[in-house]
Enzyme design. Sequence first.
Site, PDB file in Angstrom:
ATOM      1  N   SER A 115       0.714  -1.354  -0.045  1.00 36.03           N
ATOM      2  CA  SER A 115       0.016  -0.205   0.190  1.00 36.03           C
ATOM      3  C   SER A 115       0.899   1.679  -0.453  1.00 36.03           C
ATOM      4  O   SER A 115       1.814   1.831  -0.990  1.00 36.03           O
ATOM      5  CB  SER A 115      -0.567   0.318   1.042  1.00 36.03           C
ATOM      6  OG  SER A 115      -2.122   1.333   1.083  1.00 36.03           O
ATOM      7  N   GLU A 213      -2.006  -2.518  -8.335  1.00 35.72           N
ATOM      8  CA  GLU A 213      -3.368  -3.198  -7.591  1.00 35.72           C
ATOM      9  C   GLU A 213      -3.681  -1.846  -6.515  1.00 35.72           C
ATOM     10  O   GLU A 213      -2.920  -0.943  -6.537  1.00 35.72           O
ATOM     11  CB  GLU A 213      -2.926  -4.175  -6.896  1.00 35.72           C
ATOM     12  CG  GLU A 213      -1.838  -3.647  -5.467  1.00 35.72           C
ATOM     13  CD  GLU A 213      -2.157  -2.874  -3.905  1.00 35.72           C
ATOM     14  OE1 GLU A 213      -3.910  -3.364  -4.208  1.00 35.72           O
ATOM     15  OE2 GLU A 213      -1.931  -2.057  -3.701  1.00 35.72           O
ATOM     16  N   HIS A 275      -4.563  -6.040  -1.970  1.00 34.61           N
ATOM     17  CA  HIS A 275      -5.250  -5.252  -0.268  1.00 34.61           C
ATOM     18  C   HIS A 275      -5.882  -6.606   0.519  1.00 34.61           C
ATOM     19  O   HIS A 275      -7.110  -6.019   1.103  1.00 34.61           O
ATOM     20  CB  HIS A 275      -6.039  -3.822  -0.943  1.00 34.61           C
ATOM     21  CG  HIS A 275      -5.184  -2.620  -0.194  1.00 34.61           C
ATOM     22  ND1 HIS A 275      -4.190  -2.705  -1.285  1.00 34.61           N
ATOM     23  CD2 HIS A 275      -4.765  -1.685   0.996  1.00 34.61           C
ATOM     24  CE1 HIS A 275      -3.912  -1.305  -1.617  1.00 34.61           C
ATOM     25  NE2 HIS A 275      -3.883  -0.879   0.603  1.00 34.61           N
TER      26      HIS A 275
END
Length: 308
Positions: A115, A213, A275
Amino acid sequence: MTSQRLWVPSRLSPGDRVAIVAPSGPVDPVWLARGRHVLTEMGLDAVVMPRVLNRRGYLAGSDAGRAADLQDAWCDPDVRAVICARGGYGATRLLDLLDWQAMEAARPKILLGSSDITALHQAFAVRLGVASCFGPMPACQTLGDQGGPDRETLAHLRASLFEAGEPGPVTGEQVIVPGHAEGPLTGGTLSLLAALCGTPYAMRGQGHIVLLEDVDEQPYRVDRMLTQLMQARCLDGAIGVVLGSFVGCGDPLPALVERLAVLDVPMIAGLPIGHGTPQFTAWLGADAVIDTQSCSLTCLFRDPATAL
Protein backbone atom coordinates in the site's frame (compact mmCIF):
# COMPACT_ATOMS: atom_id res chain seq x y z
CA MET A 1 17.97 0.22 -22.84
CA THR A 2 18.32 -2.57 -20.27
CA SER A 3 16.53 -2.61 -16.94
CA GLN A 4 18.39 -1.96 -13.70
CA ARG A 5 19.32 -5.12 -11.79
CA LEU A 6 18.63 -4.78 -8.09
CA TRP A 7 20.38 -6.55 -5.26
CA VAL A 8 18.14 -9.29 -3.85
CA PRO A 9 18.80 -9.49 -0.08
CA SER A 10 19.43 -12.83 1.55
CA ARG A 11 16.26 -14.38 2.87
CA LEU A 12 15.61 -15.22 6.52
CA SER A 13 16.37 -18.15 8.80
CA PRO A 14 14.62 -19.11 12.06
CA GLY A 15 15.81 -16.97 14.95
CA ASP A 16 16.62 -13.92 12.82
CA ARG A 17 15.80 -10.52 14.27
CA VAL A 18 13.30 -8.36 12.40
CA ALA A 19 12.30 -4.80 13.31
CA ILE A 20 8.75 -3.43 13.04
CA VAL A 21 8.48 0.23 12.01
CA ALA A 22 5.57 2.59 11.32
CA PRO A 23 6.47 4.93 8.44
CA SER A 24 2.89 5.83 7.55
CA GLY A 25 -0.42 5.88 9.44
CA PRO A 26 -1.07 5.38 13.17
CA VAL A 27 -0.93 1.81 14.47
CA ASP A 28 -3.55 -0.01 16.54
CA PRO A 29 -1.63 -1.57 19.47
CA VAL A 30 -3.95 -4.59 19.67
CA TRP A 31 -3.59 -5.41 15.99
CA LEU A 32 0.16 -4.84 16.25
CA ALA A 33 0.45 -7.26 19.17
CA ARG A 34 -1.41 -9.95 17.22
CA GLY A 35 0.71 -9.42 14.13
CA ARG A 36 3.93 -9.46 16.12
CA HIS A 37 2.83 -12.74 17.68
CA VAL A 38 2.36 -14.18 14.18
CA LEU A 39 5.93 -13.20 13.29
CA THR A 40 7.19 -14.76 16.52
CA GLU A 41 5.29 -17.95 15.75
CA MET A 42 7.09 -17.99 12.40
CA GLY A 43 10.34 -18.29 14.38
CA LEU A 44 11.46 -14.67 14.13
CA ASP A 45 12.75 -12.38 16.88
CA ALA A 46 10.34 -9.52 16.18
CA VAL A 47 11.23 -6.26 17.92
CA VAL A 48 9.11 -3.10 17.82
CA MET A 49 10.96 0.16 17.24
CA PRO A 50 10.51 2.82 19.96
CA ARG A 51 8.19 5.24 18.12
CA VAL A 52 5.83 2.78 16.42
CA LEU A 53 2.86 3.61 18.64
CA ASN A 54 3.30 7.39 18.43
CA ARG A 55 0.41 9.28 16.90
CA ARG A 56 0.02 12.67 15.22
CA GLY A 57 -3.36 12.92 13.52
CA TYR A 58 -3.33 10.68 10.46
CA LEU A 59 0.36 9.88 10.94
CA ALA A 60 2.24 7.53 13.26
CA GLY A 61 4.01 10.42 14.99
CA SER A 62 6.29 13.09 13.58
CA ASP A 63 8.06 12.80 10.26
CA ALA A 64 11.42 12.98 12.03
CA GLY A 65 10.48 10.22 14.46
CA ARG A 66 9.15 7.88 11.77
CA ALA A 67 12.23 8.46 9.63
CA ALA A 68 14.53 7.85 12.60
CA ASP A 69 12.93 4.50 13.42
CA LEU A 70 13.13 3.39 9.81
CA GLN A 71 16.75 4.44 9.40
CA ASP A 72 17.84 3.01 12.77
CA ALA A 73 16.24 -0.33 11.95
CA TRP A 74 17.81 -0.46 8.49
CA CYS A 75 21.28 0.44 9.79
CA ASP A 76 21.19 -1.98 12.76
CA PRO A 77 23.55 -4.86 11.84
CA ASP A 78 21.56 -7.26 14.03
CA VAL A 79 18.32 -6.67 12.10
CA ARG A 80 17.77 -8.91 9.08
CA ALA A 81 14.45 -7.44 7.90
CA VAL A 82 12.48 -4.23 8.36
CA ILE A 83 8.74 -4.85 8.48
CA CYS A 84 6.24 -2.01 8.14
CA ALA A 85 3.35 -2.21 10.59
CA ARG A 86 0.75 -0.82 8.18
CA GLY A 87 0.16 1.58 5.31
CA GLY A 88 -2.20 4.54 5.32
CA TYR A 89 -0.37 7.72 4.42
CA GLY A 90 2.97 9.33 5.19
CA ALA A 91 5.80 7.32 3.63
CA THR A 92 6.42 9.89 0.88
CA ARG A 93 7.05 12.54 3.57
CA LEU A 94 10.09 10.60 4.79
CA LEU A 95 12.00 10.35 1.53
CA ASP A 96 13.82 13.68 1.94
CA LEU A 97 14.60 13.02 5.62
CA LEU A 98 16.49 9.73 5.35
CA ASP A 99 20.29 9.65 5.32
CA TRP A 100 20.59 7.62 2.15
CA GLN A 101 24.39 7.53 2.36
CA ALA A 102 24.27 5.91 5.79
CA MET A 103 21.59 3.48 4.66
CA GLU A 104 23.57 2.56 1.56
CA ALA A 105 26.53 1.72 3.78
CA ALA A 106 24.42 -0.72 5.81
CA ARG A 107 24.06 -4.39 4.89
CA PRO A 108 21.15 -4.87 2.46
CA LYS A 109 18.14 -6.52 4.09
CA ILE A 110 14.50 -7.23 3.43
CA LEU A 111 11.92 -4.44 3.49
CA LEU A 112 8.35 -5.77 3.78
CA GLY A 113 5.18 -3.74 3.33
CA SER A 114 2.50 -2.74 0.83
CA SER A 115 0.00 0.00 0.00
CA ASP A 116 1.56 3.34 1.09
CA ILE A 117 4.88 1.49 1.47
CA THR A 118 5.03 1.49 -2.35
CA ALA A 119 6.83 4.84 -1.94
CA LEU A 120 9.57 3.15 0.09
CA HIS A 121 9.87 0.27 -2.36
CA GLN A 122 10.48 2.76 -5.15
CA ALA A 123 12.89 4.87 -3.12
CA PHE A 124 14.89 1.87 -1.89
CA ALA A 125 15.19 0.64 -5.48
CA VAL A 126 16.38 4.04 -6.74
CA ARG A 127 18.61 5.07 -3.82
CA LEU A 128 19.86 1.71 -2.51
CA GLY A 129 19.48 -0.59 -5.50
CA VAL A 130 17.72 -3.15 -3.30
CA ALA A 131 14.80 -5.44 -4.14
CA SER A 132 12.01 -5.57 -1.55
CA CYS A 133 8.85 -7.44 -0.56
CA PHE A 134 5.37 -6.17 -1.39
CA GLY A 135 3.19 -8.11 1.03
CA PRO A 136 1.12 -8.33 4.23
CA MET A 137 1.86 -6.25 7.32
CA PRO A 138 1.49 -7.16 11.03
CA ALA A 139 -0.96 -4.42 12.07
CA CYS A 140 -3.37 -5.12 9.20
CA GLN A 141 -6.23 -7.57 8.85
CA THR A 142 -4.39 -10.34 6.99
CA LEU A 143 -1.93 -10.87 9.87
CA GLY A 144 -3.40 -8.99 12.85
CA ASP A 145 -7.05 -10.06 12.69
CA GLN A 146 -8.58 -11.41 15.90
CA GLY A 147 -9.42 -14.69 14.18
CA GLY A 148 -5.79 -15.23 13.23
CA PRO A 149 -3.98 -14.79 9.92
CA ASP A 150 -5.33 -16.10 6.66
CA ARG A 151 -3.59 -19.44 6.14
CA GLU A 152 -2.82 -18.97 2.45
CA THR A 153 -1.44 -15.49 3.12
CA LEU A 154 0.78 -16.76 5.93
CA ALA A 155 2.05 -19.77 3.99
CA HIS A 156 3.01 -17.65 0.99
CA LEU A 157 4.64 -14.99 3.19
CA ARG A 158 6.70 -17.64 4.97
CA ALA A 159 7.78 -19.20 1.68
CA SER A 160 8.74 -15.77 0.31
CA LEU A 161 10.71 -14.61 3.36
CA PHE A 162 12.59 -17.73 4.44
CA GLU A 163 15.65 -19.17 2.76
CA ALA A 164 14.21 -22.67 2.60
CA GLY A 165 10.91 -21.46 1.12
CA GLU A 166 9.66 -21.77 -2.44
CA PRO A 167 6.53 -19.65 -2.87
CA GLY A 168 5.72 -20.91 -6.35
CA PRO A 169 3.40 -19.25 -8.85
CA VAL A 170 0.59 -16.85 -7.91
CA THR A 171 -2.41 -17.65 -10.07
CA GLY A 172 -4.76 -15.02 -11.46
CA GLU A 173 -8.31 -15.16 -12.79
CA GLN A 174 -8.05 -13.92 -16.36
CA VAL A 175 -5.62 -13.65 -19.24
CA ILE A 176 -6.01 -10.27 -20.94
CA VAL A 177 -3.15 -10.53 -23.45
CA PRO A 178 -1.51 -13.93 -24.03
CA GLY A 179 2.24 -14.42 -24.09
CA HIS A 180 5.30 -14.98 -21.94
CA ALA A 181 7.44 -12.39 -20.17
CA GLU A 182 10.46 -12.66 -17.91
CA GLY A 183 12.23 -9.77 -16.21
CA PRO A 184 12.42 -7.75 -13.00
CA LEU A 185 9.15 -6.89 -11.29
CA THR A 186 8.22 -3.31 -10.40
CA GLY A 187 5.10 -1.38 -9.40
CA GLY A 188 2.76 -1.64 -6.44
CA THR A 189 -0.21 0.47 -5.43
CA LEU A 190 -1.41 2.54 -8.37
CA SER A 191 -2.28 5.70 -6.42
CA LEU A 192 1.23 5.85 -4.92
CA LEU A 193 2.87 5.25 -8.28
CA ALA A 194 0.85 8.13 -9.69
CA ALA A 195 1.80 10.34 -6.73
CA LEU A 196 5.50 9.65 -7.41
CA CYS A 197 5.31 10.92 -10.99
CA GLY A 198 7.65 13.87 -11.44
CA THR A 199 9.80 12.88 -8.46
CA PRO A 200 13.19 11.13 -8.41
CA TYR A 201 11.33 7.98 -7.33
CA ALA A 202 8.95 7.68 -10.26
CA MET A 203 8.48 4.15 -11.55
CA ARG A 204 10.26 3.25 -14.79
CA GLY A 205 8.64 0.34 -16.57
CA GLN A 206 11.39 -0.06 -19.17
CA GLY A 207 12.34 -3.76 -19.31
CA HIS A 208 10.11 -4.60 -16.33
CA ILE A 209 6.98 -6.53 -15.56
CA VAL A 210 4.65 -3.98 -13.94
CA LEU A 211 2.41 -4.90 -11.00
CA LEU A 212 -0.62 -2.67 -10.34
CA GLU A 213 -3.25 -2.87 -7.58
CA ASP A 214 -5.28 -0.50 -5.40
CA VAL A 215 -8.16 -0.14 -2.96
CA ASP A 216 -11.25 2.09 -2.72
CA GLU A 217 -10.68 3.94 -5.98
CA GLN A 218 -13.53 4.41 -8.46
CA PRO A 219 -12.94 3.32 -12.07
CA TYR A 220 -12.62 6.91 -13.32
CA ARG A 221 -9.87 7.52 -10.75
CA VAL A 222 -8.10 4.34 -11.86
CA ASP A 223 -8.36 5.63 -15.43
CA ARG A 224 -6.99 9.03 -14.40
CA MET A 225 -4.00 7.54 -12.57
CA LEU A 226 -3.19 5.19 -15.44
CA THR A 227 -3.37 8.14 -17.83
CA GLN A 228 -0.98 10.05 -15.58
CA LEU A 229 1.52 7.16 -15.57
CA MET A 230 1.30 6.86 -19.33
CA GLN A 231 1.69 10.58 -20.00
CA ALA A 232 4.66 10.66 -17.60
CA ARG A 233 6.18 7.84 -19.71
CA CYS A 234 6.40 5.60 -16.63
CA LEU A 235 5.03 2.60 -18.54
CA ASP A 236 7.18 3.00 -21.64
CA GLY A 237 9.04 -0.18 -22.48
CA ALA A 238 7.22 -2.42 -20.01
CA ILE A 239 7.45 -6.10 -21.01
CA GLY A 240 4.38 -7.36 -19.12
CA VAL A 241 1.56 -6.30 -16.79
CA VAL A 242 0.15 -8.04 -13.73
CA LEU A 243 -3.10 -6.74 -12.24
CA GLY A 244 -3.56 -7.57 -8.57
CA SER A 245 -6.59 -6.95 -6.37
CA PHE A 246 -8.70 -3.81 -6.78
CA VAL A 247 -10.81 -4.09 -3.62
CA GLY A 248 -13.65 -1.57 -3.33
CA CYS A 249 -12.95 -0.20 -6.81
CA GLY A 250 -16.18 -1.18 -8.54
CA ASP A 251 -15.31 -2.75 -11.89
CA PRO A 252 -12.06 -1.10 -13.01
CA LEU A 253 -11.07 -3.86 -15.43
CA PRO A 254 -12.53 -2.20 -18.56
CA ALA A 255 -10.58 0.98 -17.83
CA LEU A 256 -7.42 -0.98 -17.05
CA VAL A 257 -7.65 -3.01 -20.23
CA GLU A 258 -8.46 0.00 -22.41
CA ARG A 259 -5.65 2.19 -21.07
CA LEU A 260 -3.02 -0.57 -20.99
CA ALA A 261 -3.86 -2.14 -24.36
CA VAL A 262 -1.47 0.23 -26.13
CA LEU A 263 1.46 -1.53 -24.43
CA ASP A 264 0.67 -4.74 -26.33
CA VAL A 265 2.47 -6.98 -23.79
CA PRO A 266 1.41 -10.13 -21.89
CA MET A 267 -1.14 -9.17 -19.24
CA ILE A 268 -2.99 -11.16 -16.58
CA ALA A 269 -5.58 -9.98 -14.06
CA GLY A 270 -7.13 -10.98 -10.75
CA LEU A 271 -4.03 -12.03 -8.83
CA PRO A 272 -4.36 -12.05 -5.02
CA ILE A 273 -1.66 -9.41 -4.53
CA GLY A 274 -2.61 -6.12 -2.91
CA HIS A 275 -5.31 -5.31 -0.37
CA GLY A 276 -7.52 -8.39 -0.54
CA THR A 277 -7.55 -11.73 1.27
CA PRO A 278 -5.60 -13.83 0.64
CA GLN A 279 -2.74 -11.41 0.19
CA PHE A 280 0.26 -13.01 -1.47
CA THR A 281 3.79 -11.60 -1.42
CA ALA A 282 5.72 -10.33 -4.45
CA TRP A 283 9.41 -9.48 -4.64
CA LEU A 284 9.71 -6.07 -6.33
CA GLY A 285 13.01 -5.79 -8.14
CA ALA A 286 13.58 -9.53 -8.35
CA ASP A 287 13.15 -11.39 -11.62
CA ALA A 288 9.68 -12.77 -12.29
CA VAL A 289 7.86 -14.69 -14.99
CA ILE A 290 4.41 -14.16 -16.48
CA ASP A 291 3.01 -17.41 -17.89
CA THR A 292 -0.36 -16.81 -19.50
CA GLN A 293 -0.91 -20.52 -20.13
CA SER A 294 -1.28 -20.95 -16.37
CA CYS A 295 -2.35 -17.31 -15.81
CA SER A 296 0.38 -16.95 -13.21
CA LEU A 297 3.24 -14.83 -11.91
CA THR A 298 6.29 -16.50 -10.38
CA CYS A 299 9.03 -14.63 -8.53
CA LEU A 300 12.48 -16.13 -9.05
CA PHE A 301 15.22 -16.33 -6.44
CA ARG A 302 18.78 -16.11 -7.64
CA ASP A 303 22.12 -15.77 -5.87
CA PRO A 304 22.39 -12.12 -4.73
CA ALA A 305 25.88 -12.02 -6.22
CA THR A 306 24.36 -12.45 -9.68
CA ALA A 307 21.57 -9.91 -9.21
CA LEU A 308 23.62 -6.85 -10.10
